[in-house]
Design an enzyme around this catalytic site. Structure first.
Site, PDB file in Angstrom:
ATOM      1  N   ASP A  47       0.820  -1.214   0.000  1.00  0.00           N
ATOM      2  CA  ASP A  47       0.000   0.000   0.000  1.00  0.00           C
ATOM      3  C   ASP A  47       0.852   1.262   0.000  1.00  0.00           C
ATOM      4  OD1 ASP A  47       0.818  -0.842   2.504  1.00  0.00           O
ATOM      5  OD2 ASP A  47      -0.936  -0.106   3.558  1.00  0.00           O
ATOM      6  N   ASP A  48       1.906   1.285   0.818  1.00  0.00           N
ATOM      7  CA  ASP A  48       2.734   2.487   0.858  1.00  0.00           C
ATOM      8  C   ASP A  48       3.468   2.708  -0.467  1.00  0.00           C
ATOM      9  OD1 ASP A  48       2.093   3.231   3.476  1.00  0.00           O
ATOM     10  OD2 ASP A  48       3.579   1.870   4.312  1.00  0.00           O
ATOM     11  N   ILE A 106       3.160  -9.663   1.797  1.00  0.00           N
ATOM     12  CA  ILE A 106       2.786 -10.930   2.455  1.00  0.00           C
ATOM     13  C   ILE A 106       1.603 -10.702   3.381  1.00  0.00           C
ATOM     14  CG2 ILE A 106       5.156 -11.843   2.405  1.00  0.00           C
ATOM     15  CD1 ILE A 106       4.863 -11.342   5.630  1.00  0.00           C
ATOM     16  N   ASP A 107       1.356  -9.435   3.766  1.00  0.00           N
ATOM     17  CA  ASP A 107       0.289  -9.145   4.727  1.00  0.00           C
ATOM     18  C   ASP A 107      -1.108  -9.447   4.161  1.00  0.00           C
ATOM     19  OD1 ASP A 107       2.419  -8.236   6.130  1.00  0.00           O
ATOM     20  OD2 ASP A 107       1.844  -6.133   6.166  1.00  0.00           O
ATOM     21  N   LYS A 130       3.568 -30.260  27.574  1.00  0.00           N
ATOM     22  CA  LYS A 130       3.959 -29.428  28.724  1.00  0.00           C
ATOM     23  C   LYS A 130       4.150 -27.944  28.419  1.00  0.00           C
ATOM     24  CE  LYS A 130       8.738 -30.816  28.012  1.00  0.00           C
ATOM     25  NZ  LYS A 130       9.970 -31.299  28.566  1.00  0.00           N
ATOM     26  N   GLY A 157       2.346  -9.463   9.687  1.00  0.00           N
ATOM     27  CA  GLY A 157       1.150  -8.871   9.107  1.00  0.00           C
ATOM     28  C   GLY A 157       0.974  -7.567   9.853  1.00  0.00           C
ATOM     29  N   ARG A 158       1.625  -6.544   9.367  1.00  0.00           N
ATOM     30  CA  ARG A 158       1.775  -5.289  10.099  1.00  0.00           C
ATOM     31  C   ARG A 158       0.506  -4.806  10.796  1.00  0.00           C
ATOM     32  NH1 ARG A 158       5.392  -1.703   9.048  1.00  0.00           N
ATOM     33  NH2 ARG A 158       5.734  -2.199   6.871  1.00  0.00           N
ATOM     34  N   GLU A 217       0.850  -9.621  14.645  1.00  0.00           N
ATOM     35  CA  GLU A 217       1.883  -8.695  15.134  1.00  0.00           C
ATOM     36  C   GLU A 217       1.367  -7.267  15.350  1.00  0.00           C
ATOM     37  OE1 GLU A 217       5.333  -8.145  12.589  1.00  0.00           O
ATOM     38  OE2 GLU A 217       4.123  -7.362  10.960  1.00  0.00           O
ATOM     39  N   TYR A 223       9.976 -13.207   9.198  1.00  0.00           N
ATOM     40  CA  TYR A 223      11.012 -13.155   8.161  1.00  0.00           C
ATOM     41  C   TYR A 223      11.193 -14.514   7.481  1.00  0.00           C
ATOM     42  CZ  TYR A 223      11.645  -8.561  10.082  1.00  0.00           C
ATOM     43  OH  TYR A 223      11.395  -7.272  10.477  1.00  0.00           O
ATOM     44  N   GLU A 224      10.788 -15.586   8.181  1.00  0.00           N
ATOM     45  CA  GLU A 224      10.907 -16.926   7.598  1.00  0.00           C
ATOM     46  C   GLU A 224      10.044 -17.091   6.347  1.00  0.00           C
ATOM     47  OE1 GLU A 224      10.181 -16.111  10.637  1.00  0.00           O
ATOM     48  OE2 GLU A 224      11.395 -17.232  12.050  1.00  0.00           O
TER      49      GLU A 224
HETATM   50  P1  FBP Z   1       5.297  -4.704   3.073  1.00  0.00           P
HETATM   51  O1  FBP Z   1       4.009  -4.095   3.493  1.00  0.00           O
HETATM   52  O2  FBP Z   1       6.315  -3.740   2.645  1.00  0.00           O
HETATM   53  O3  FBP Z   1       5.095  -5.804   2.092  1.00  0.00           O
HETATM   54  O4  FBP Z   1       5.961  -5.426   4.341  1.00  0.00           O
HETATM   55  C1  FBP Z   1       5.253  -6.281   5.131  1.00  0.00           C
HETATM   56  C2  FBP Z   1       6.052  -6.730   6.322  1.00  0.00           C
HETATM   57  O5  FBP Z   1       6.555  -8.033   6.110  1.00  0.00           O
HETATM   58  C3  FBP Z   1       5.180  -6.654   7.572  1.00  0.00           C
HETATM   59  O6  FBP Z   1       4.439  -7.820   7.743  1.00  0.00           O
HETATM   60  C4  FBP Z   1       6.189  -6.404   8.652  1.00  0.00           C
HETATM   61  O7  FBP Z   1       5.647  -5.743   9.762  1.00  0.00           O
HETATM   62  C5  FBP Z   1       7.187  -5.534   7.975  1.00  0.00           C
HETATM   63  O8  FBP Z   1       7.158  -5.884   6.610  1.00  0.00           O
HETATM   64  C6  FBP Z   1       8.563  -5.724   8.529  1.00  0.00           C
HETATM   65  O9  FBP Z   1       9.505  -5.156   7.697  1.00  0.00           O
HETATM   66  P2  FBP Z   1      10.726  -4.341   8.273  1.00  0.00           P
HETATM   67  O10 FBP Z   1      11.617  -5.340   8.904  1.00  0.00           O
HETATM   68  O11 FBP Z   1      11.309  -3.647   7.108  1.00  0.00           O
HETATM   69  O12 FBP Z   1      10.133  -3.381   9.302  1.00  0.00           O
END
Ligand code: FBP
Length: 554
Positions: A177-178, A206-207, A244, A253-254, A313, A425-426
């Site tokens: 989006d940005d 990926i979000d 246990k 997913g920001r 997250e 990141y995985e």
């Molecule tokens: P985009 O929106 O740029 O695709 O990034 C998504 C994302 O993977 C988020 O899920 C995450 O919060 C963020 O990037 C983390 O990226 P950075 O390490 O650059 O902050």
């Protein structure tokens, strides 16, 4: 086989992404549809003013036919922007192949390190040889990525200069989006100044939150959720095997909880928090802690002192008691950001506390030390750095303390031991699933057609993605029509509207219908690792969200 690539990579380099008949035919034409105004009714005047040239464009569709696409040799730039998402390399490969299919003399240039590469004029020419080792691979390392905004006059002028120096006809911005907001701003700047640079965006993240009635899904989501679901499935099995531990798993997913929702659908954990529901129900941090404790206590009564909780997250921004607090922090950064940046770290906490209203100052002081600093940081787009906030640990600690209280009160008699994880990141740079490999190649291929059609200010649109590739439809949606005005760093800015989880969506409803059963019983499901070779129903499968949204039974 080269010593630098794995056996799977060698095999994946041979994969031929599929194109729908319209794109494969080479006989493509652009059909114009309706003009769609921004959904932001409150700020449409500001939006029309900001995007006076590009806000009244029609949506377009790529259909079979001949006539209105140029076969001239074109010079096109491409940039990868924001967080990596599987398939970025294939988007570039599709763009390259389509440009070359139309005219062998066309050239593609890759800007290095994200948008900054454009305004600082750092690029490489992307030839067939340069692209070949990256086909069907994950990552953004072919040309790198970055999170710079394109908004300041000197950045826009920098882009203009680079475009002139290279003789660029068009620029493709691959981002979320940005980054697509960047595309809208640059397209408007060029159109208004009659600079002959077309700007086209591709929906990446990926979000999974860059989607709307014209874009079924952003690319990279499918690979990311399947990667996380594999890992979460393994942990569910481990939880049941050992009996246990309670696993607290934060998922990337920001803002939107699409990733968490999809992983829950695939693995059926004991609890999955969905931020959008938390917000709709006005829940506070305390409510969420109680909800988790309730589930733990209920399972303990049945002798199960183990389980799995998924945490999106971006949760903090959706909690009722964090709403005003985060807004106050945003204002503080807007007003005192420079003063704050000049202070030594040990003085920052007191400075922030002294500037916040009482309630927010109290909340700020009670946060874990690691949060107090991170919560003050923002990326270039004004986003909170949610991946660095250890929400899973914060919640696990609060739950542990609350369960101890409950034990004293005789409300809980189980054993609690938490293990925390963060999966993010995985999932961003793995080999794209067949879906993402095909989809991204098509997106790049479609972008080339919009460029050949002379369009600017569009994001490539994609429909019918839950169906086989033969049914996929591509076109363009004007970027400005997806823009709304939002507060960032205390100021109103144009941004593309994020698609959040809708509580009346088929995916959420399915989850809501089954979650009570998943919470008490061990209904865990193991999707296993992503498969690239084998039965199509496994290798070409769609994620559950996409199937449910398309009305396909799962
Ligand atoms: P985009 O929106 O740029 O695709 O990034 C998504 C994302 O993977 C988020 O899920 C995450 O919060 C963020 O990037 C983390 O990226 P950075 O390490 O650059 O902050």
């Amino acid at each position: 086989m080269s010593h630098h690539i794995s056996g799977l990579e060698a095999q994946r380099l041979q994969y031929k992404p599929k194109l729908p008949p319209v794109l494969a035919s080479g006989k493509i034409k652009i059909e114009a549809g309706k003009v769609v105004p921004s959904q932001d009714k409150e700020h449409w005047q500001e939006i029309e003013k900001e995007f006076s040239t590009t806000s009244k464009l029609p949506v377009v569709k790529l259909v079979e036919g001949e006539g209105n696409l140029s076969n001239d040799a074109l010079k096109v730039g491409v940039v990868l922007s924001g967080g990596p998402a599987a398939g970025g390399h294939n988007a570039i490969a599709g763009l390259f192949d389509a440009l070359k299919a139309a005219n062998r003399a066309s050239q593609l240039f890759g800007f290095l390190g994200g948008p900054k590469g454009i305004f600082t004029n750092k690029w490489v020419e992307l030839t067939a040889e340069a692209i070949a080792p990256y086909r069907n691979t994950g990552g953004f390392d072919m040309i790198g990525s970055g999170r710079d905004k394109i908004e300041k006059p000197e950045q826009l002028e920098g882009c203009e200069k680079t475009a002139k120096a290279l003789g660029l006809n068009a620029l493709v911005i691959i981002g979320g989006d940005d980054s697509n907001t960047n595309a809208a701003i640059l397209a408007e700047y060029c159109a208004a100044k009659q600079i002959p640079l077309q700007v086209i965006g591709l929906p990446k993240t990926i979000d999974g939150d860059m989607r709307n009635e014209f874009i079924d899904m952003s690319f990279g989501f499918d690979t990311a959720v399947k990667t996380y679901a594999y890992l979460v499935g393994n942990i569910c099995r481990d939880a049941r095997s050992g009996g246990k531990y309670w696993h607290f798993i934060k998922l990337m997913g920001r803002s939107a909880s699409h990733v968490t929702l999809e992983v829950a659908l695939q693995t059926q954990p004991n609890l999955a928090i969905i931020s959008e529901e938390v917000k709709a129900r006005g829940l506070t941090l305390n409510d969420v802690v109680e909800q988790i404790c309730d589930t733990i206590a209920k399972r303990a009564e049945g002798g199960k002192n183990y389980g799995v909780v998924l945490i999106p997250e971006g949760l903090l921004e959706f909690l009722a008691d964090f709403n005003d607090f985060l807004r106050d922090i945003g204002h503080l950064l807007g007003q005192h950001g420079n003063e704050l940046a000049a202070l030594p770290p040990r003085e920052r906490i007191d400075f922030v506390s002294s500037k916040l209203p009482d309630e927010s100052a109290k909340l700020y002081r009670n946060l874990p030390a690691s949060f107090q600093e991170t919560i003050l940081q923002r990326d270039a787009h004004g986003n909170l750095l949610v991946s660095q906030l250890e929400t899973e640990k914060f919640l696990a600690d609060l739950v542990e303390a609350r369960l101890a209280d409950w034990k004293e009160q005789g409300r809980y008699s189980g054993k609690f031991s938490a293990i925390t994880h963060f999966f993010g990141y995985e999932g961003r740079c793995g080999f794209p699933t067949n879906f993402d490999a095909d989809y991204t190649y098509c997106l790049g291929y479609a972008a080339a057609q919009l460029i050949r059609g002379g369009l600017t200010g569009y994001t490539v649109s994609a429909k019918n993605l839950a169906h086989p590739v033969e049914k996929w439809e591509f076109g363009g949606v004007p970027v400005a029509s997806m823009v709304v005005m939002e507060h960032r760093k205390g100021a109103l800015k144009p941004v593309i509207k994020k698609a959040l989880v809708e509580l009346d969506s088929p995916a959420f409803k399915y989850f809501a219908k089954h979650r009570d059963m998943w919470s008490v019983e061990d209904a865990y499901k193991s999707p296993g690792p992503i498969q690239y070779f084998g039965p199509p129903e496994i290798c070409d499968s769609r994620n559950i969200t996409m199937l449910l949204e398309a009305g396909i039974a799962v």
